[in-house]
Design an enzyme around this catalytic site. Sequence first.
Site, PDB file in Angstrom:
ATOM      1  N   LYS A 285       0.886  -1.283   0.021  1.00  0.00           N
ATOM      2  CA  LYS A 285       0.049  -0.003  -0.046  1.00  0.00           C
ATOM      3  C   LYS A 285       0.912   1.251  -0.091  1.00  0.00           C
ATOM      4  CE  LYS A 285      -2.204  -0.556   3.883  1.00  0.00           C
ATOM      5  NZ  LYS A 285      -1.628  -1.736   4.267  1.00  0.00           N
TER       6      LYS A 285
ATOM      7  N   ARG B 279      -9.425   1.682   8.847  1.00  0.00           N
ATOM      8  CA  ARG B 279      -8.997   0.282   9.291  1.00  0.00           C
ATOM      9  C   ARG B 279     -10.173  -0.381   9.995  1.00  0.00           C
ATOM     10  NH1 ARG B 279      -2.999   1.272   9.130  1.00  0.00           N
ATOM     11  NH2 ARG B 279      -1.891  -0.834   9.507  1.00  0.00           N
TER      12      ARG B 279
ATOM     13  N   ARG C  87      11.525  -6.590   5.056  1.00  0.00           N
ATOM     14  CA  ARG C  87      11.411  -5.349   4.925  1.00  0.00           C
ATOM     15  C   ARG C  87      12.314  -4.452   5.949  1.00  0.00           C
ATOM     16  NH1 ARG C  87       5.369  -2.357   5.057  1.00  0.00           N
ATOM     17  NH2 ARG C  87       5.438  -2.973   7.253  1.00  0.00           N
TER      18      ARG C  87
ATOM     19  N   ARG D 101      11.362  -2.196  11.141  1.00  0.00           N
ATOM     20  CA  ARG D 101      10.295  -1.698  11.726  1.00  0.00           C
ATOM     21  C   ARG D 101      10.013  -2.503  13.133  1.00  0.00           C
ATOM     22  NH1 ARG D 101       4.819   0.247   8.436  1.00  0.00           N
ATOM     23  NH2 ARG D 101       3.834  -0.899  10.212  1.00  0.00           N
TER      24      ARG D 101
ATOM     25  N   ARG E  79      -0.648  -8.309  14.027  1.00  0.00           N
ATOM     26  CA  ARG E  79      -1.432  -7.417  12.968  1.00  0.00           C
ATOM     27  C   ARG E  79      -2.186  -8.256  11.897  1.00  0.00           C
ATOM     28  NH1 ARG E  79       3.986  -4.947  10.832  1.00  0.00           N
ATOM     29  NH2 ARG E  79       2.722  -3.465   9.591  1.00  0.00           N
TER      30      ARG E  79
END
Length: 214
Positions: free
Chosen positions: A9, A84, A121, A151, A162
């Site tokens: 996204k 969300r 990532r 992160r 998540r």
Amino acid sequence: MLGPPGAGKGTQAERFAMGHRIPRVSTGDILRDAVHAGNEIGKVAGVVMERGELVSDDVMIGIVTERLGRPDAANGFVLDGFPRTVAQAKALDSLMAGRDPLIVLDIVVPESELARRLGSRMICEDCGHNADGKETEPGRCHFCGGKLTQRADDNASIVLERFKIYQRATQPLVDFYRTRPTFRSINGAQPLDRVTTELAAAVAAIANGGGGVR
Ligand code: AMP
């Protein structure tokens, strides 16, 4: 722009926003900035984000209402990470009253691929950009030279949390939007550039009348 963590996204929202000279509004980035700044929102959000949970609807709706009211968002914007929850989506519908119709793009990627992407990532500590393989100096961001790091909430156990929260709170949004003529699903498991092209084509088709008006 909808999609689970790791769907791409952020990257796609940034590309689209730059191409159309409109702001990308990433609620995750706004919250991470607040945590860095150590302000009131940051203090509350930091704890919640570390656990991979969602910040309250009231706080998020307040942040987005203020951000979309700024002059640079008057001619459009790309929302990344909001809404969300269904409550946030309903609030967004109210905010969109009198504006062009909301275009909703759901980026779909299988969970096995998402876990792989999040595990590797890296983001820049200073400007928040994702590492994209164009780095000239290893471990350094190619936009600003800042240090690349994982992160905190991309750690494996938080990622599982998540995903669970995405399934429970955010996936129902797809049903909330699916029947609208301005909704499209995009296959996010394709190469990045292909996703960008399909996404732009979907927006163009909707904007040129393929989506009708709500
Ligand atoms: P993101 O960068 O979009 O993955 O967001 C990182 C974290 O910020 C999420 O895991 C949530 O804790 C929080 N967050 C971002 N956007 C929202 C939102 N719209 N509602 C609730 N929490 C959010």
